[in-house]
Motif scaffolding. Sequence first.
Motif, mmCIF file in Angstrom:
data_model
loop_
_atom_site.group_PDB
_atom_site.id
_atom_site.type_symbol
_atom_site.label_atom_id
_atom_site.label_comp_id
_atom_site.label_asym_id
_atom_site.label_seq_id
_atom_site.Cartn_x
_atom_site.Cartn_y
_atom_site.Cartn_z
ATOM 1 N N ASP A 588 0.942 -1.301 -0.023
ATOM 2 C CA ASP A 588 0.003 0.013 -0.049
ATOM 3 C C ASP A 588 0.724 1.446 0.310
ATOM 4 O OD1 ASP A 588 -0.954 2.548 1.297
ATOM 5 O OD2 ASP A 588 -2.908 0.857 0.892
ATOM 6 N N LYS A 589 0.842 2.052 -0.914
ATOM 7 C CA LYS A 589 1.157 3.321 -0.986
ATOM 8 C C LYS A 589 1.256 4.008 0.055
ATOM 9 C CE LYS A 589 3.039 7.306 -4.028
ATOM 10 N NZ LYS A 589 2.194 7.791 -5.560
ATOM 11 N N ALA A 590 0.445 4.130 0.547
ATOM 12 C CA ALA A 590 0.350 5.124 1.670
ATOM 13 C C ALA A 590 0.818 4.905 2.918
ATOM 14 C CB ALA A 590 -1.164 5.808 2.073
ATOM 15 N N THR A 591 0.395 3.471 3.361
ATOM 16 C CA THR A 591 1.503 3.203 4.646
ATOM 17 C C THR A 591 2.310 2.030 5.259
ATOM 18 O OG1 THR A 591 -1.034 1.308 4.492
ATOM 19 C CG2 THR A 591 -1.535 3.168 5.200
ATOM 20 N N GLY A 592 2.638 1.726 3.366
ATOM 21 C CA GLY A 592 3.520 0.750 3.601
ATOM 22 C C GLY A 592 3.102 -0.865 3.839
ATOM 23 N N HIS A 593 2.284 -0.583 3.831
ATOM 24 C CA HIS A 593 1.574 -1.904 4.856
ATOM 25 C C HIS A 593 2.037 -2.971 2.938
ATOM 26 C CE1 HIS A 593 -1.138 -5.342 5.869
ATOM 27 N NE2 HIS A 593 -2.321 -4.987 4.907
ATOM 28 N N SER A 594 2.694 -4.271 3.454
ATOM 29 C CA SER A 594 2.434 -5.109 2.285
ATOM 30 C C SER A 594 1.308 -5.836 2.460
ATOM 31 C CB SER A 594 3.787 -6.333 3.053
ATOM 32 O OG SER A 594 3.730 -7.521 1.931
ATOM 33 N N ILE A 595 0.634 -5.891 0.799
ATOM 34 C CA ILE A 595 -0.543 -6.615 1.266
ATOM 35 C C ILE A 595 -0.458 -7.778 0.227
ATOM 36 C CG2 ILE A 595 -2.494 -6.888 -0.565
ATOM 37 C CD1 ILE A 595 -2.628 -3.579 -0.541
ATOM 38 N N ALA A 596 0.548 -8.714 -0.924
ATOM 39 C CA ALA A 596 0.684 -9.417 -1.376
ATOM 40 C C ALA A 596 2.367 -9.636 -1.741
ATOM 41 C CB ALA A 596 -0.457 -9.185 -2.447
ATOM 42 N N THR A 597 2.547 -11.177 -1.839
ATOM 43 C CA THR A 597 3.858 -11.334 -2.701
ATOM 44 C C THR A 597 3.524 -11.978 -3.640
ATOM 45 O OG1 THR A 597 5.373 -10.499 -0.726
ATOM 46 C CG2 THR A 597 5.876 -12.448 -1.766
ATOM 47 N N ARG A 598 4.326 -12.085 -4.992
ATOM 48 C CA ARG A 598 3.826 -13.108 -6.484
ATOM 49 C C ARG A 598 4.964 -13.511 -6.571
ATOM 50 N NH1 ARG A 598 0.168 -13.327 -3.815
ATOM 51 N NH2 ARG A 598 -2.177 -13.064 -3.765
ATOM 52 N N GLN A 599 5.219 -14.662 -7.028
ATOM 53 C CA GLN A 599 6.509 -14.991 -8.235
ATOM 54 C C GLN A 599 5.810 -14.944 -9.271
ATOM 55 O OE1 GLN A 599 8.250 -18.440 -6.793
ATOM 56 N NE2 GLN A 599 9.736 -18.160 -8.802
ATOM 57 N N LEU A 600 6.478 -14.199 -10.373
ATOM 58 C CA LEU A 600 5.990 -13.581 -12.115
ATOM 59 C C LEU A 600 6.555 -15.294 -12.502
ATOM 60 C CD1 LEU A 600 8.276 -10.575 -12.303
ATOM 61 C CD2 LEU A 600 5.960 -10.935 -11.595
ATOM 62 N N ASP A 601 5.558 -14.911 -13.521
ATOM 63 C CA ASP A 601 5.469 -16.764 -14.488
ATOM 64 C C ASP A 601 6.725 -15.857 -15.524
ATOM 65 O OD1 ASP A 601 4.703 -14.709 -16.145
ATOM 66 O OD2 ASP A 601 2.592 -15.521 -15.814
ATOM 67 N N THR A 602 7.028 -17.515 -16.267
ATOM 68 C CA THR A 602 7.487 -16.525 -17.868
ATOM 69 C C THR A 602 7.684 -15.622 -17.895
ATOM 70 O OG1 THR A 602 6.301 -18.320 -18.549
ATOM 71 C CG2 THR A 602 8.656 -19.853 -17.443
ATOM 72 N N ALA A 603 6.144 -15.483 -18.126
ATOM 73 C CA ALA A 603 5.938 -14.321 -19.124
ATOM 74 C C ALA A 603 5.947 -12.834 -18.459
ATOM 75 C CB ALA A 603 4.684 -14.661 -19.816
ATOM 76 N N GLY A 604 6.628 -12.965 -17.428
ATOM 77 C CA GLY A 604 6.602 -11.925 -15.883
ATOM 78 C C GLY A 604 5.885 -10.994 -15.838
ATOM 79 N N ALA A 605 4.302 -12.207 -15.560
ATOM 80 C CA ALA A 605 3.110 -11.759 -15.206
ATOM 81 C C ALA A 605 2.303 -12.104 -13.936
ATOM 82 C CB ALA A 605 2.460 -12.025 -16.014
ATOM 83 N N ALA A 606 1.644 -11.742 -12.859
ATOM 84 C CA ALA A 606 1.737 -12.406 -12.036
ATOM 85 C C ALA A 606 0.277 -11.246 -11.688
ATOM 86 C CB ALA A 606 2.020 -11.921 -10.324
ATOM 87 N N GLU A 607 -1.213 -12.213 -10.885
ATOM 88 C CA GLU A 607 -2.312 -12.110 -10.506
ATOM 89 C C GLU A 607 -2.253 -11.120 -8.846
ATOM 90 O OE1 GLU A 607 -5.264 -13.494 -11.497
ATOM 91 O OE2 GLU A 607 -5.424 -12.941 -13.924
#
Length: 735
Positions: A588-607
């Motif tokens: 979260d840009k305002a608070t710095g709270h970590s919302i999610a951690t994701r690993q990018l796939d081979t196409a460099g994408a994550a949801e």
Amino acid sequence: NVFLSQDKTRIVIESVDGEDISLSSYSSSSGLTMKTRFITKNSNPIGNNDALMHARTESDPITLGSFLRQNNDGLDAAITVNAGQMALDGTIAAGSNHGLKVGDTLILTSIDAAETTTGLTQSALSDTNSGTITGTIYYVKSIDEETGAFKLATDNATGVDVTLTAGGLETANSHALSFHQIKLIDAGRFGGSLELEAAAAFTSVITGGGTNTASADPLNEGLINQIVTSTGEKQTLSFNINEQIDFNAGDTQGLAASASAATYGLDVNLIDPSLSSAGTAFSASVSSSSLKEQTKSALTKSIANSLRSAAPISSIKGVSVSSIPEDGSTLTISFNGQNYLLTMVNEEVVVTGGEKDRVSAFFEASGNDFVLKVAASDGVLTGAQFSVPTTISGNSDAATLFGMTPATVTKTIIGRSVNSTGANGTFPIEVNGVAQNITVTAATPYSDNASIANTELLWVDDGGGQGHLQITITGDSTALTFENNNDAETVGLKTASILAYVEDENLLLESTGGQVLDVSASGMSSLASENFTLTNLPPEELIVIVSGGGARKIAANFDSNPPLFEEITPELTINVTNDAGNVIDILDKATGHSIATRQLDTAGAAEAMGFLFKIDGRAVKGDTFNFSANSGGVGDNRNISSVLELQREKNGKGGFQQIFSNLVSKVGSQVKSGKLNVEAAEAMREASEEAEAQFSGVNLDSQAAALIEFQQAYQASSRILQTARELFQTLIDSV
């Protein structure tokens, strides 16, 4: 931010950005002083209220407009004027080491009783080294640059010269004098203090120093949520209840259960307008196991009733009426700052308005008549009495109908039962704003002012060495106001200038005299060793892992999804966190709270959070991307992208063309089917009409044949009759 207290005796200044607060150039033409001090966020004072200026610490109060005995070097040093050093014209030749400057202020702190000259007035400060001045302040008018000799003036540095008047042949002072330089305290600077707070206990370690341990504060997002007005006169308390741990509960499979074991406690006190002494304290304690209904509303109501349990009980009753008012009749009663509406429903009195279930009312039979009684049996902290307002339209007529005309009502204040042998003392009250005293001696109450109009004081023996004071007031024109007093508590009339009432699921506390409320948690306990709240969670499963010793059990309450509102795109920061550049942390840009951690796939994408994040090229650890809404639509291709996306299959449905073709085919099929159904219906209609004609039409041939048949039958019958007649006639003739 600057806030003014309700009684307009205090100003609260808040530094929003944490900068120091500086006050300067304070002055008062009437000589008034202003005490300045640190307070907590709840307006509770910090520091020693009675600290002397010379002995105060950094958190003790400073009084602007007072004086400090201090010279230009910051020292409390006397300027001694020996005998003969102050001439009759006022010139003081006491050397050049005094360090004075033109405009400095002095007071005469010592003058020998044998001094024969006159013209000087000895002064003093309210305490040894600082405070307010009693006497005369002198101003340095001039200083001789070579000798250091100086002269004084009154009122200001250009005022009238201070001179001596000889008692005989003196040309100067006859005995030693002592002056002290003083400084007006007209400025203060406050740096504030840093407080670390948490709902759980924690320790802090200062580098190179010791370790400090802090206890959990139940009022800081613990078992109680506390909201305080900026000037401290009003507080709103809401109680955090976790039914799965604080009340009787069991898991869905029946493998575990817990019994109610939570305890909620409060101490409520007053701090007077000078932010010094406290008033009468009230306490409350409720166990969750004692609640008949284990809900937040029931808990709040129980806490309020527990606070009131030591306060006197107030009631009012009317005179006899011959019949109960008709259904739908209403009467308004005022009590403790709130109005209650009494409505007749099925010959019963229903009370609405004000605090729910606070006031009860009913008609009591009195011979053939009826008397209305209204009471607040839980008690009232202020000692307030009921009244019948006449300013409400139609209420005077309603009062007559209900037998509650103001001149005839009877109001009663009942104190709590106390030890009769110790119930002796005198305490102050106000009767219609006039101060009087009530004295109880040997369980006999009376007013020091002979009598209180329309008022009867009675000591009631409760048995077992216990008793209580009962005050009965006839008519609504007399109002009693109680003051906080230990002797009043001794006779069971424990009161305080505090309104306590329940509103929805919250407990509201408010001082009536402008005092600051001091509310603290007492005896709070729960089976849960730690409580915390998770907010701003993404729309995905939450996995909680409990480690360590103990029961390692968790219980949770969660909010349901809110109604659908206009979607607001969050402000996010995406950080690349590993050397391979394929792991991102979404914050979260305002608070710095970590919302999610994701690993990018081979196409460099994550949801995550309903968004698809795609990084073109090779990311490097430390790369940062800012994600925000494009509300202005500049360079935004989302609409055209959405249109193009319609041609592709999504969620198991075909693209735009396929869906359109299916729709056309479906419509054509339904039209053809409709035409066939119409043709079949028309054929069926024709057949039905033909069948109907067969039964309802006339056939001339069949009718003619039937007519001939009927004619022949008639002729045959006629022939038979004729033959019978002839036979009968022949027989007659033969005879």
